[in-house]
Scaffold this motif. Structure first.
Motif, PDB file in Angstrom:
ATOM      1  N   ALA A  43      -6.652  -6.773   1.172  1.00  0.00           N
ATOM      2  CA  ALA A  43      -5.686  -7.117   2.440  1.00  0.00           C
ATOM      3  C   ALA A  43      -5.451  -8.511   2.537  1.00  0.00           C
ATOM      4  O   ALA A  43      -4.164  -8.729   2.798  1.00  0.00           O
TER       5      ALA A  43
ATOM      6  N   GLU B 102      -2.529  -8.805   0.609  1.00  0.00           N
ATOM      7  CA  GLU B 102      -1.519  -8.137   1.060  1.00  0.00           C
ATOM      8  C   GLU B 102      -1.093  -6.665   0.046  1.00  0.00           C
ATOM      9  O   GLU B 102       0.011  -6.421  -0.191  1.00  0.00           O
TER      10      GLU B 102
ATOM     11  N   ALA C 208      -1.475  -3.043  -0.509  1.00  0.00           N
ATOM     12  CA  ALA C 208      -1.836  -1.781   0.071  1.00  0.00           C
ATOM     13  C   ALA C 208      -2.781  -1.011  -0.643  1.00  0.00           C
ATOM     14  O   ALA C 208      -2.661  -1.038  -1.731  1.00  0.00           O
TER      15      ALA C 208
ATOM     16  N   ARG D 144      -4.588   2.723  -0.916  1.00  0.00           N
ATOM     17  CA  ARG D 144      -4.814   4.041  -0.588  1.00  0.00           C
ATOM     18  C   ARG D 144      -6.172   4.747  -1.110  1.00  0.00           C
ATOM     19  O   ARG D 144      -5.950   4.836  -2.407  1.00  0.00           O
TER      20      ARG D 144
ATOM     21  N   ARG E 153       2.127   6.885   4.154  1.00  0.00           N
ATOM     22  CA  ARG E 153       1.956   5.623   3.772  1.00  0.00           C
ATOM     23  C   ARG E 153       0.962   4.863   4.541  1.00  0.00           C
ATOM     24  O   ARG E 153       0.501   5.387   5.572  1.00  0.00           O
ATOM     25  N   PRO E 154       0.328   3.670   3.860  1.00  0.00           N
ATOM     26  CA  PRO E 154      -0.716   3.177   4.464  1.00  0.00           C
ATOM     27  C   PRO E 154      -0.512   2.387   5.786  1.00  0.00           C
ATOM     28  O   PRO E 154       0.627   2.332   6.085  1.00  0.00           O
TER      29      PRO E 154
END
Length: 139
Positions: free
Chosen positions: A60, A63, A65, A67, A138-139
């Motif tokens: 995170a 940045e 993402a 899943r 989507r996350p």
């Protein structure tokens, strides 16, 4: 890679216990995504919630993402698959010893990842379910 450098001075039963492993997973993912400019799939089981938090916080902060999918399998089938693995038969004892850790981690894994039942599915069916899930959410 780390085993050769750390095992003599800091032996562990699980390589994930080395902080360097967790740091390198995040750093490697960041570099690969930046260099390749594509999504990255990291097949890895993480049963320690603190380690999971460390990894996801690192992703995170860059940045990236995430899943995450947890492949759920009945314990008897899990054991059967481990014992029938012809690619890494020497890993069977270690993998079998990890089944209780998997069972213990299931509550938070099912809450924080997308769980997919695999007991009666082929690998191709599981892959198709993951692709379907990625295409629709989507996350």
């Amino acid at each position: 890679m780390l085993r050769h450098a750390l095992d003599v001075r800091r032996p562990v039963n699980d390589f994930q216990d080395w902080p360097a492993w967790r740091t390198l997973v995040v750093a490697t993912a960041i570099e690969l995504v930046a260099d390749l400019e594509c999504d990255l799939v990291i097949p890895q089981s993480v049963f320690d919630h603190a380690y999971w938090n460390e990894l996801t916080t690192g992703f995170a902060s860059a940045e990236l993402a995430v899943r995450a999918f947890t492949l759920i399998v009945h314990p008897d089938e899990h054991e059967r698959r481990i014992l029938q693995d012809v690619n890494e038969p020497d890993a069977a004892d270690w993998r079998l010893s990890r089944i209780p850790n998997f069972q213990k981690a299931l509550p938070w894994l099912e809450e924080e990842t997308t769980a997919i039942g695999t007991t009666s599915r082929t690998p191709a069916e599981v892959a198709a379910l993951i692709l379907e899930e990625l295409a629709t959410t989507r996350p």
